[in-house]
Scaffold this motif. Sequence first.
Motif, PDB file in Angstrom:
ATOM      1  N   SER A 173      -3.405  -9.068  11.289  1.00  0.00           N
ATOM      2  CA  SER A 173      -4.886  -9.782  11.560  1.00  0.00           C
ATOM      3  C   SER A 173      -4.735 -11.166  11.236  1.00  0.00           C
ATOM      4  O   SER A 173      -5.198 -12.269  11.589  1.00  0.00           O
ATOM      5  CB  SER A 173      -5.900  -9.113  11.113  1.00  0.00           C
ATOM      6  OG  SER A 173      -5.980  -8.834   9.604  1.00  0.00           O
ATOM      7  N   MET A 231       0.935  -1.292   0.060  1.00  0.00           N
ATOM      8  CA  MET A 231       0.093  -0.005  -0.133  1.00  0.00           C
ATOM      9  C   MET A 231       0.944   1.293   0.084  1.00  0.00           C
ATOM     10  O   MET A 231       1.715   1.489   1.092  1.00  0.00           O
ATOM     11  CB  MET A 231      -0.922   0.024   1.190  1.00  0.00           C
ATOM     12  CG  MET A 231      -1.625  -1.158   1.695  1.00  0.00           C
ATOM     13  SD  MET A 231      -1.243  -1.444   3.369  1.00  0.00           S
ATOM     14  CE  MET A 231      -2.303  -2.964   3.606  1.00  0.00           C
ATOM     15  N   CYS A 269      -8.046  -0.483   1.958  1.00  0.00           N
ATOM     16  CA  CYS A 269      -8.181  -0.687   3.446  1.00  0.00           C
ATOM     17  C   CYS A 269      -8.470   0.777   3.857  1.00  0.00           C
ATOM     18  O   CYS A 269      -7.953   1.603   3.472  1.00  0.00           O
ATOM     19  CB  CYS A 269      -6.708  -1.164   3.768  1.00  0.00           C
ATOM     20  SG  CYS A 269      -6.370  -0.579   5.436  1.00  0.00           S
ATOM     21  N   MET A 270      -9.588   0.929   4.701  1.00  0.00           N
ATOM     22  CA  MET A 270      -9.978   2.164   5.389  1.00  0.00           C
ATOM     23  C   MET A 270      -8.875   2.886   6.065  1.00  0.00           C
ATOM     24  O   MET A 270      -8.767   4.115   6.084  1.00  0.00           O
ATOM     25  CB  MET A 270     -11.193   1.971   6.386  1.00  0.00           C
ATOM     26  CG  MET A 270     -10.813   0.894   7.660  1.00  0.00           C
ATOM     27  SD  MET A 270     -12.062   0.664   8.717  1.00  0.00           S
ATOM     28  CE  MET A 270     -13.121  -0.761   7.358  1.00  0.00           C
ATOM     29  N   LEU A 271      -7.800   2.063   6.447  1.00  0.00           N
ATOM     30  CA  LEU A 271      -6.604   2.798   7.113  1.00  0.00           C
ATOM     31  C   LEU A 271      -5.504   3.369   6.251  1.00  0.00           C
ATOM     32  O   LEU A 271      -4.668   4.255   6.566  1.00  0.00           O
ATOM     33  CB  LEU A 271      -6.108   2.140   8.456  1.00  0.00           C
ATOM     34  CG  LEU A 271      -7.299   1.692   9.517  1.00  0.00           C
ATOM     35  CD1 LEU A 271      -6.596   0.623  10.368  1.00  0.00           C
ATOM     36  CD2 LEU A 271      -7.737   3.050  10.237  1.00  0.00           C
ATOM     37  N   ASP A 326      -1.862  -8.098   0.340  1.00  0.00           N
ATOM     38  CA  ASP A 326      -2.615  -7.367   1.221  1.00  0.00           C
ATOM     39  C   ASP A 326      -3.380  -6.245   0.460  1.00  0.00           C
ATOM     40  O   ASP A 326      -2.872  -6.003  -0.666  1.00  0.00           O
ATOM     41  CB  ASP A 326      -1.751  -6.805   2.405  1.00  0.00           C
ATOM     42  CG  ASP A 326      -2.322  -6.807   3.884  1.00  0.00           C
ATOM     43  OD1 ASP A 326      -3.262  -8.079   3.832  1.00  0.00           O
ATOM     44  OD2 ASP A 326      -2.240  -6.018   4.740  1.00  0.00           O
ATOM     45  N   PRO A 327      -4.252  -5.512   1.145  1.00  0.00           N
ATOM     46  CA  PRO A 327      -5.020  -4.720   0.374  1.00  0.00           C
ATOM     47  C   PRO A 327      -4.116  -3.677  -0.233  1.00  0.00           C
ATOM     48  O   PRO A 327      -2.981  -3.142   0.203  1.00  0.00           O
ATOM     49  CB  PRO A 327      -5.886  -4.066   1.305  1.00  0.00           C
ATOM     50  CG  PRO A 327      -6.168  -5.163   2.353  1.00  0.00           C
ATOM     51  CD  PRO A 327      -4.785  -5.919   2.335  1.00  0.00           C
ATOM     52  N   GLU A 367       0.489  -9.712   7.343  1.00  0.00           N
ATOM     53  CA  GLU A 367      -0.646  -8.821   7.831  1.00  0.00           C
ATOM     54  C   GLU A 367      -1.011  -9.551   9.069  1.00  0.00           C
ATOM     55  O   GLU A 367      -1.367 -10.798   9.508  1.00  0.00           O
ATOM     56  CB  GLU A 367      -2.011  -9.209   6.798  1.00  0.00           C
ATOM     57  CG  GLU A 367      -3.512  -9.116   7.401  1.00  0.00           C
ATOM     58  CD  GLU A 367      -3.348  -7.458   7.681  1.00  0.00           C
ATOM     59  OE1 GLU A 367      -2.965  -6.588   7.076  1.00  0.00           O
ATOM     60  OE2 GLU A 367      -4.112  -7.254   8.777  1.00  0.00           O
ATOM     61  N   CYS A 427      -6.887  -8.799   3.093  1.00  0.00           N
ATOM     62  CA  CYS A 427      -6.305  -8.846   4.329  1.00  0.00           C
ATOM     63  C   CYS A 427      -6.998 -10.171   4.978  1.00  0.00           C
ATOM     64  O   CYS A 427      -6.531 -10.868   5.932  1.00  0.00           O
ATOM     65  CB  CYS A 427      -6.423  -7.937   5.491  1.00  0.00           C
ATOM     66  SG  CYS A 427      -8.008  -7.065   5.472  1.00  0.00           S
ATOM     67  N   LYS A 477      -9.932  -3.150  15.210  1.00  0.00           N
ATOM     68  CA  LYS A 477      -8.591  -2.719  14.494  1.00  0.00           C
ATOM     69  C   LYS A 477      -8.575  -1.107  14.113  1.00  0.00           C
ATOM     70  O   LYS A 477      -7.900  -0.481  14.264  1.00  0.00           O
ATOM     71  CB  LYS A 477      -8.067  -3.629  13.514  1.00  0.00           C
ATOM     72  CG  LYS A 477      -7.115  -3.201  12.818  1.00  0.00           C
ATOM     73  CD  LYS A 477      -6.336  -4.398  11.786  1.00  0.00           C
ATOM     74  CE  LYS A 477      -5.079  -3.763  11.200  1.00  0.00           C
ATOM     75  NZ  LYS A 477      -4.551  -4.995  10.417  1.00  0.00           N
ATOM     76  N   GLY A 496     -15.444  -3.365   7.540  1.00  0.00           N
ATOM     77  CA  GLY A 496     -15.018  -4.258   6.625  1.00  0.00           C
ATOM     78  C   GLY A 496     -13.384  -4.300   7.074  1.00  0.00           C
ATOM     79  O   GLY A 496     -12.563  -4.454   6.046  1.00  0.00           O
ATOM     80  N   CYS A 497     -13.081  -4.273   8.203  1.00  0.00           N
ATOM     81  CA  CYS A 497     -11.686  -4.234   8.648  1.00  0.00           C
ATOM     82  C   CYS A 497     -11.506  -5.357   9.963  1.00  0.00           C
ATOM     83  O   CYS A 497     -11.971  -5.187  10.777  1.00  0.00           O
ATOM     84  CB  CYS A 497     -11.428  -2.985   9.219  1.00  0.00           C
ATOM     85  SG  CYS A 497      -9.652  -2.815  10.006  1.00  0.00           S
ATOM     86  N   PRO A 498     -11.151  -6.512   9.477  1.00  0.00           N
ATOM     87  CA  PRO A 498     -10.718  -6.770   8.011  1.00  0.00           C
ATOM     88  C   PRO A 498     -11.693  -6.971   7.069  1.00  0.00           C
ATOM     89  O   PRO A 498     -13.104  -7.022   7.426  1.00  0.00           O
ATOM     90  CB  PRO A 498     -10.101  -8.492   8.339  1.00  0.00           C
ATOM     91  CG  PRO A 498      -9.895  -8.540   9.913  1.00  0.00           C
ATOM     92  CD  PRO A 498     -10.874  -7.432  10.365  1.00  0.00           C
ATOM     93  N   HIS A 499     -11.364  -7.269   5.757  1.00  0.00           N
ATOM     94  CA  HIS A 499     -12.401  -7.275   4.819  1.00  0.00           C
ATOM     95  C   HIS A 499     -13.665  -8.153   5.204  1.00  0.00           C
ATOM     96  O   HIS A 499     -13.546  -9.239   5.473  1.00  0.00           O
ATOM     97  CB  HIS A 499     -11.838  -7.946   3.517  1.00  0.00           C
ATOM     98  CG  HIS A 499     -10.896  -6.721   2.772  1.00  0.00           C
ATOM     99  ND1 HIS A 499     -10.321  -7.116   1.767  1.00  0.00           N
ATOM    100  CD2 HIS A 499     -10.818  -5.422   2.950  1.00  0.00           C
ATOM    101  CE1 HIS A 499      -9.462  -6.016   1.282  1.00  0.00           C
ATOM    102  NE2 HIS A 499      -9.972  -5.106   2.186  1.00  0.00           N
TER     103      HIS A 499
HETATM  104 FE1  F3S Z   1      -7.373  -5.125   6.470  1.00  0.00          FE
HETATM  105 FE2  F3S Z   1      -6.717  -2.678   6.540  1.00  0.00          FE
HETATM  106 FE3  F3S Z   1      -8.005  -3.514   8.607  1.00  0.00          FE
HETATM  107  S1  F3S Z   1      -5.482  -4.291   5.836  1.00  0.00           S
HETATM  108  S2  F3S Z   1      -7.366  -5.739   8.742  1.00  0.00           S
HETATM  109  S3  F3S Z   1      -8.828  -3.382   6.386  1.00  0.00           S
HETATM  110  S4  F3S Z   1      -6.332  -1.983   8.597  1.00  0.00           S
END
Ligand code: F3S
Length: 418
Positions: A140, A50, A360-362, A79-80, A138, A119, A380, A300-303
């Motif tokens: 998680s 990323m 990924c949202m982050l 990973d994302p 990753e 992820c 997370k 959706g974190c993880p997806h």
């Molecule tokens: Fe996946 Fe990003 Fe969350 S990699 S676990 S959506 S922080």
Amino acid sequence: MYLTDEEKAMLDGNEGEAVKLAMEILVTAGESLGAQRLIPVSSAHIVLAMYKSIYDAGVEVCEKFAALGGKFKIPTTLDPCGMDTENWEEFKTPHEYASKQIRVMKAYKEMGAIPVWTCTPYFTGNLPRFGEHVAWTESSAVAFINSVLGARSNRETAVLDICAGLTGRVPEHGLHLDENRKGEVLIHLQLGNRALASWEYPVLGYYLGKTLGSQIGVVEGMKGHPSNDDLKAMMAAAAASGSLALIHIVGITPEAPTTKIAFGGRPISSELEVTEDILAKTREEMCTKDTGNIDLVAVGCPHYSIGEIERVVRLLHGRRIHPNTEFWVYTNKNTAVMAERMGFRQALKESGVRLVLETCMLISPIETWGFKTIMTDSGKCAYYAPMQCKADVIFGSIEECVESAVSGRLLREGGKRL
Ligand code: F3S
């Protein structure tokens, strides 16, 4: 460090310059970790993917391995990505950022990575079995495969993950060794006879990660039948608030049929109780505010899996979300295809909910939207978002997330719980 003839040949460059460089890195890392040898791994999963977290140096690393002719030797998933791979412009991704991300995508394509961009690779074909050694980064996913599947991986570091994919080796240390997988801390769940609700799994994970750090906990007293999605959410939160990579859950983790077996003769270093009060306090800690308008609901974190997407559709039952609130569901392309076939994608669209793909949202440039308050059902995300997204965060159940998205305001104001 002991090397086999095949490994010596790789180090000597017999399999090309990329493999030679990868072996040099693995041997240097292994020696500094005190590993006696390298071990074969059957898959790799890479986080060096990323742009938001790897920057220009990461792009150069990927391109260097590709330019040296690197080809992954074992199944290697990604990973994302740092942006929605289909609609990055719609998600306000700056063009310069996108161009760097596209270079990363191209380099991995050349090296033969499996572009799952997720992820949760264990739901998209990269599924290690009990006892299988793999090299994943990753956090998680590593906690999930160690704790739920009984596969073996450390939280490998970026770059080492590429090296593992190119050579099929990692230094033998940490969780690859039996003696390092034994329990250290005993955790008693004191919640009577009840099973945890879905939203409580990430809360429990968050508390355990924060409390255990990198120690291996053994959880006793989990009732009911947690789903893979529940455990996925718990492990992601635990691996975010702590640096752990394995939690034994008695009766669930393959290496923990009983508490005694989970400790494997190692003395219990300390004991913890998890009570209703601890869960309630932890849930409050997972919010930086508890009132007001919601700019974005991000789940959706993880997806998200197809089952989790279905639940959102069911909870919305045709209602539209508030015009001032965005609602984004992060998932991978495999799941999106299924969502399309099942009519969920259309239903979400009609409710004003966007499916965000393969990112990924982050670790995407979400700050370009200027959101002030984000609500999530992810432990997370709750842990990282204040820093990564520069926004206030409210953790809630998916039911609360949906109701808040529809009304545009946090619906558990004044302590009210849905
Ligand atoms: Fe996946 Fe990003 Fe969350 S990699 S676990 S959506 S922080």
